[in-house]
Write an enzyme that holds these catalytic residues in place. Structure first.
Site, PDB file in Angstrom:
ATOM      1  N   LYS A  53       0.907  -1.624   0.259  1.00 55.13           N
ATOM      2  CA  LYS A  53       0.372  -0.009   0.107  1.00 55.13           C
ATOM      3  C   LYS A  53       0.386   1.233   0.034  1.00 55.13           C
ATOM      4  O   LYS A  53       0.363   2.230  -0.714  1.00 55.13           O
ATOM      5  CB  LYS A  53      -1.207   0.172   1.564  1.00 55.13           C
ATOM      6  CG  LYS A  53      -2.064  -1.105   1.438  1.00 55.13           C
ATOM      7  CD  LYS A  53      -3.265  -1.457   2.595  1.00 55.13           C
ATOM      8  CE  LYS A  53      -3.824  -2.884   2.697  1.00 55.13           C
ATOM      9  NZ  LYS A  53      -4.252  -2.985   3.770  1.00 55.13           N
ATOM     10  N   GLN A  97      -4.806  -1.718   9.587  1.00 48.99           N
ATOM     11  CA  GLN A  97      -4.653  -3.238   8.911  1.00 48.99           C
ATOM     12  C   GLN A  97      -5.448  -4.628   9.792  1.00 48.99           C
ATOM     13  O   GLN A  97      -5.131  -4.130  11.272  1.00 48.99           O
ATOM     14  CB  GLN A  97      -2.794  -2.920   8.520  1.00 48.99           C
ATOM     15  CG  GLN A  97      -2.648  -3.966   8.180  1.00 48.99           C
ATOM     16  CD  GLN A  97      -3.430  -4.495   6.491  1.00 48.99           C
ATOM     17  OE1 GLN A  97      -3.367  -3.693   6.130  1.00 48.99           O
ATOM     18  NE2 GLN A  97      -3.666  -5.659   5.839  1.00 48.99           N
ATOM     19  N   ASP A 120     -11.271   1.452   3.523  1.00 45.52           N
ATOM     20  CA  ASP A 120     -11.390   0.402   3.167  1.00 45.52           C
ATOM     21  C   ASP A 120     -13.319   0.489   3.618  1.00 45.52           C
ATOM     22  O   ASP A 120     -13.360  -0.649   2.827  1.00 45.52           O
ATOM     23  CB  ASP A 120     -11.159  -0.244   4.689  1.00 45.52           C
ATOM     24  CG  ASP A 120      -9.933  -0.430   4.404  1.00 45.52           C
ATOM     25  OD1 ASP A 120      -9.533  -1.404   3.650  1.00 45.52           O
ATOM     26  OD2 ASP A 120      -9.051  -1.061   5.484  1.00 45.52           O
TER      27      ASP A 120
END
Ligand code: GUN
Length: 285
Positions: A53, A97, A120
């Site tokens: 990322k 994460q 997300d």
């Protein structure tokens, strides 16, 4: 003839478009989009995802800051960090994460991220927005899968789509997105009886169950499109592999994706696109 759709190539082309858009937006708004990543512990999978990322964000001109905590971080420390990032007007996107260590309540942490910064698409507000067809942030992997289908103009409307896997991150939202595109959708899972009978009816088969090479040729309708969301280690070779036994299945498909190089790069690409959308939205307010 089988066409292997390259998520790597599709993501590269979309990232070029995004990079140009960010250059222009910077002239207008005097800053680039900024993404904050919260990473806890040293799980090799998570470390590698975050590295990917970071690399991709820098490629398109998104500023990315990773806050890396030790495994023994307290819930309070993470909460304070998220509150401070929520209140920081220079931060457009916040990504936590997953998975988090067991002593941290994952839901509590995700719920704390401001929905407008939840790139997300995991916050209940964004989940509900998808289910109610309100404007919101869509989760990256399902969004990437739809983009893969659209990149080849694979028809969705009126088609029979079967999603194997019912996770909150992939299976459930993807089923809703396919339904919104007028597919007839079936969701299968570990308790489904006669799985092969159902998957064999799929014009579009999505494998998102997390079992290495589980989908075999006898489960496929001749000429189907097969999208492999799995990221597993092959138990024999220890190499990265998907949920689909590619060599066994691909001769029977019209379109198929591979692991690696399929859905994975599109997930990251959609994360960057979501960050850009969140950035634009912040200037609209
Ligand atoms: N862990 C595995 N996949 C994901 C993802 O898409 N987003 C986040 N935040 N964590 C993950």
């Amino acid at each position: 003839m089988t066409i292997v759709i390259s998520g790597t190539k599709l993501a590269a082309s979309r990232k070029e478009t995004l990079k140009d858009a960010i250059i222009k937006a910077k002239e207008k708004y005097n800053r680039v989009p900024k993404l904050a990543v919260i990473l806890v512990g040293n799980d090799t999978g998570s470390l590698s995802y975050v590295k990917g990322k970071e690399k991709a964000a820098l490629e398109v001109g998104i500023e990315i800051n990773t806050y890396h905590y030790m495994d023994d971080v307290t819930e309070k420390e993470l909460e304070d960090k998220i509150i401070s990032l929520n209140n920081d007007s220079s931060v457009d996107g916040i990504l936590v994460q997953l998975p988090l260590p067991k002593h941290i309540k994952q839901d509590k942490i995700i719920d704390l991220v401001a929905p407008s910064k939840d790139v997300d698409g995991f916050h209940p507000y964004n989940v509900a927005s998808l289910y109610l067809k309100h404007e919101g942030i869509l989760p990256c992997t399902p969004k990437g899968v739809i983009a893969i289908l659209d990149s080849k103009n694979i028809p969705i409307e009126g088609k029979r789509a079967v999603v194997v896997g019912r996770s909150n991150i992939v299976g459930m939202p993807l089923a809703k997105m396919l339904l919104d595109r007028n597919a007839t959708v079936t969701i299968c899972h570990s308790k489904t009886k006669n799985l092969a009978e159902i998957t064999k009816e799929a014009d579009i088969l999505i494998a998102a169950l997390g079992k290495p090479k589980f989908i075999k040729d006898y489960m496929i309708k001749e000429g189907a499109t097969v999208i492999d969301v799995g990221v597993n280690r092959d138990l024999e070779t220890n190499k990265l592999c998907g949920d689909v036994d590619f060599d066994n299945v691909s001769p029977h498909t019209s379109y198929i994706t591979k692991v690696p190089g399929g859905v994975g790069p599109m997930t990251i690409c959609c994360l960057l696109e979501n960050t850009y959308i969140a950035y634009l939205n912040h200037f609209k307010k």
